[in-house]
Scaffold this motif. Structure first.
Motif, short mmCIF file in Angstrom:
data_model
loop_
_atom_site.label_atom_id
_atom_site.label_comp_id
_atom_site.label_asym_id
_atom_site.label_seq_id
_atom_site.Cartn_x
_atom_site.Cartn_y
_atom_site.Cartn_z
N MET B 1 0.84 -1.19 0.00
CA MET B 1 0.00 0.00 0.00
C MET B 1 0.88 1.25 0.00
SD MET B 1 -3.11 0.82 2.66
CE MET B 1 -4.02 -0.70 2.29
N GLU B 2 0.58 2.16 -0.89
CA GLU B 2 1.37 3.39 -0.95
C GLU B 2 1.19 4.19 0.33
OE1 GLU B 2 0.73 5.84 -4.33
OE2 GLU B 2 0.70 4.15 -5.70
N GLU B 3 2.20 4.98 0.65
CA GLU B 3 2.13 5.77 1.86
C GLU B 3 2.09 7.27 1.60
OE1 GLU B 3 1.52 2.56 4.00
OE2 GLU B 3 1.56 4.56 4.86
N LYS B 4 1.93 7.61 0.34
CA LYS B 4 1.82 9.03 0.00
C LYS B 4 0.71 9.23 -1.01
CE LYS B 4 6.30 11.18 0.74
NZ LYS B 4 7.44 11.89 0.14
N VAL B 5 0.01 10.33 -0.87
CA VAL B 5 -0.95 10.72 -1.90
C VAL B 5 -0.22 11.68 -2.83
CG1 VAL B 5 -3.13 11.91 -2.35
CG2 VAL B 5 -2.90 10.42 -0.34
N LEU B 6 0.14 11.18 -4.00
CA LEU B 6 0.96 11.99 -4.90
C LEU B 6 0.12 13.02 -5.65
CD1 LEU B 6 3.27 9.17 -6.30
CD2 LEU B 6 3.79 10.86 -4.51
N ILE B 7 -1.04 12.59 -6.11
CA ILE B 7 -1.90 13.49 -6.88
C ILE B 7 -3.24 13.55 -6.18
CG2 ILE B 7 -2.95 13.93 -9.13
CD1 ILE B 7 -0.81 12.16 -10.38
N ALA B 8 -3.56 14.72 -5.63
CA ALA B 8 -4.77 14.86 -4.82
C ALA B 8 -5.79 15.73 -5.53
CB ALA B 8 -4.43 15.48 -3.47
N HIS B 81 -15.55 13.00 -10.87
CA HIS B 81 -14.57 13.49 -11.84
C HIS B 81 -14.18 12.36 -12.81
CE1 HIS B 81 -12.17 16.87 -12.96
NE2 HIS B 81 -11.00 16.45 -12.52
N ARG B 82 -13.93 11.19 -12.26
CA ARG B 82 -13.57 10.03 -13.10
C ARG B 82 -14.74 9.64 -14.00
NH1 ARG B 82 -10.28 4.93 -10.71
NH2 ARG B 82 -8.56 6.37 -11.14
N LYS B 83 -15.93 9.65 -13.43
CA LYS B 83 -17.13 9.34 -14.24
C LYS B 83 -17.25 10.32 -15.41
CE LYS B 83 -22.17 8.95 -13.92
NZ LYS B 83 -23.34 9.45 -13.21
N ASN B 84 -16.83 11.55 -15.17
CA ASN B 84 -16.88 12.57 -16.22
C ASN B 84 -15.67 12.50 -17.16
OD1 ASN B 84 -19.27 13.58 -15.20
ND2 ASN B 84 -18.29 15.20 -13.98
N GLY B 85 -14.83 11.50 -16.94
CA GLY B 85 -13.70 11.30 -17.85
C GLY B 85 -12.41 11.98 -17.44
N HIS B 86 -12.33 12.38 -16.15
CA HIS B 86 -11.14 13.12 -15.72
C HIS B 86 -10.42 12.45 -14.55
CE1 HIS B 86 -12.03 16.45 -18.33
NE2 HIS B 86 -13.29 16.46 -17.90
N GLU B 87 -9.16 12.75 -14.46
CA GLU B 87 -8.35 12.31 -13.33
C GLU B 87 -7.71 13.55 -12.71
OE1 GLU B 87 -7.95 9.13 -12.14
OE2 GLU B 87 -9.48 8.55 -13.59
N PRO B 88 -7.44 13.52 -11.41
CA PRO B 88 -6.77 14.68 -10.83
C PRO B 88 -5.44 14.93 -11.53
CG PRO B 88 -6.86 12.85 -9.27
CD PRO B 88 -7.72 12.48 -10.42
N GLY B 89 -5.14 16.18 -11.75
CA GLY B 89 -3.90 16.53 -12.41
C GLY B 89 -4.04 16.75 -13.90
N ASP B 90 -5.25 16.47 -14.46
CA ASP B 90 -5.39 16.62 -15.91
C ASP B 90 -5.88 18.01 -16.30
OD1 ASP B 90 -8.13 16.70 -15.48
OD2 ASP B 90 -8.59 14.88 -16.61
N SER B 91 -5.89 18.90 -15.33
CA SER B 91 -6.20 20.34 -15.50
C SER B 91 -7.69 20.65 -15.64
CB SER B 91 -5.42 20.96 -16.67
OG SER B 91 -6.10 20.71 -17.89
#
Lengths: 164, 164
Positions: B1-8, B81-91
């Motif tokens: 399990m990752e221990e950092k949230v890189l893209i929030a 956001h994902r349902k709308n086709g987006h991921e965090p960081g994609d502006s």
């Protein structure tokens, strides 16, 4: 309705139980919530700090949750203390409660800049378990409804047993 | 399990929605919770400050409630956001959510001095309403279970209509 909590249960907590970030008088960075009787209801009053916002103009829900939480444990302590024949300020040590569960329904955006008032109704559901129903008002406006189940703190809190 | 949230998701909130005491990056006094994807779950990581105690050695429940709250709205925003086709960081600007209800069951006293990890499962229950079930771990120990119902922020938050 009174606008001050003159005699609060938290004032009577022993020093080792007075460090809570929400309601501990010894925690210099905390909220210092203070909970007292208002006839047969309980009351906690708090003026959110400028930074306690959800977005500009509105109070942060987590702060309201914190208010409901400590108001709940404080109200349970008041109720059991009274059942044991005591009132805050009479120099008897109050019982200690911890939160088993916390629920908040946010009914309306809570305006910032207004004093919040949590009014609680306490019900004993077991000799060591109390339910506290709370309404949170900003001025006269009901903004949130909360429910806390508070239980008498286990003798060894470090035993890490399940609380609810 | 990752221990950092890189893209929030909170990194992408527009400035006028970035002041939340819990998760707003512009609130200099706040907790700065940051929530990202962990495969199909969501994750928020937070190291409580020394003052965030219930009693010495244990984390304050209201802080855990705050974590569950912002983790819930952030997770809902990630999901829509994902349902709308987006991921965090994609502006793209993420949707904005507010909390309709918050519930926390405190299963065990949460030890202080350990990083807390909130892991969420998001479920759409209406196009504008998402339920987020959250488990809060201190290290590997499950200490609390939370549930947030988050709703898309009404177009006029100042209308003060009921949220849930």
């Amino acid at each position: 309705m009174e606008e001050k909590v003159l005699i609060a249960i938290q004032d009577d907590y022993p020093e080792d139980f007075a460090w809570c970030y929400g309601c501990g008088r010894m925690n210099e960075h905390g909220h210092h919530f203070r909970t007292g009787w208002l006839e047969d209801k309980t009351m906690t009053i708090y003026a959110p700090k400028p930074e306690h916002m959800a977005l500009p103009g509105y109070v942060y829900g987590g702060l309201i949750g914190s208010l409901v939480d400590c108001h709940g444990t404080g109200s349970a302590a008041l109720a059991l203390h009274r059942k044991n024949g005591h009132e805050p300020g009479d120099s008897a040590e109050p019982p200690r409660f911890v939160t088993a569960s916390l629920h908040v329904d946010f009914l309306k955006p809570t305006p910032h800049g207004t004093v919040l008032k949590a009014i609680g109704t306490v019900q004993e559901i077991h000799p060591k378990k109390f339910k506290v129903e709370t309404e949170v008002f900003a001025g006269d406006m009901l903004c949130a409804r909360g429910e806390v189940v508070a239980v008498v703190m286990p003798s060894s809190f470090t035993a890490k047993e399940q609380h609810n």
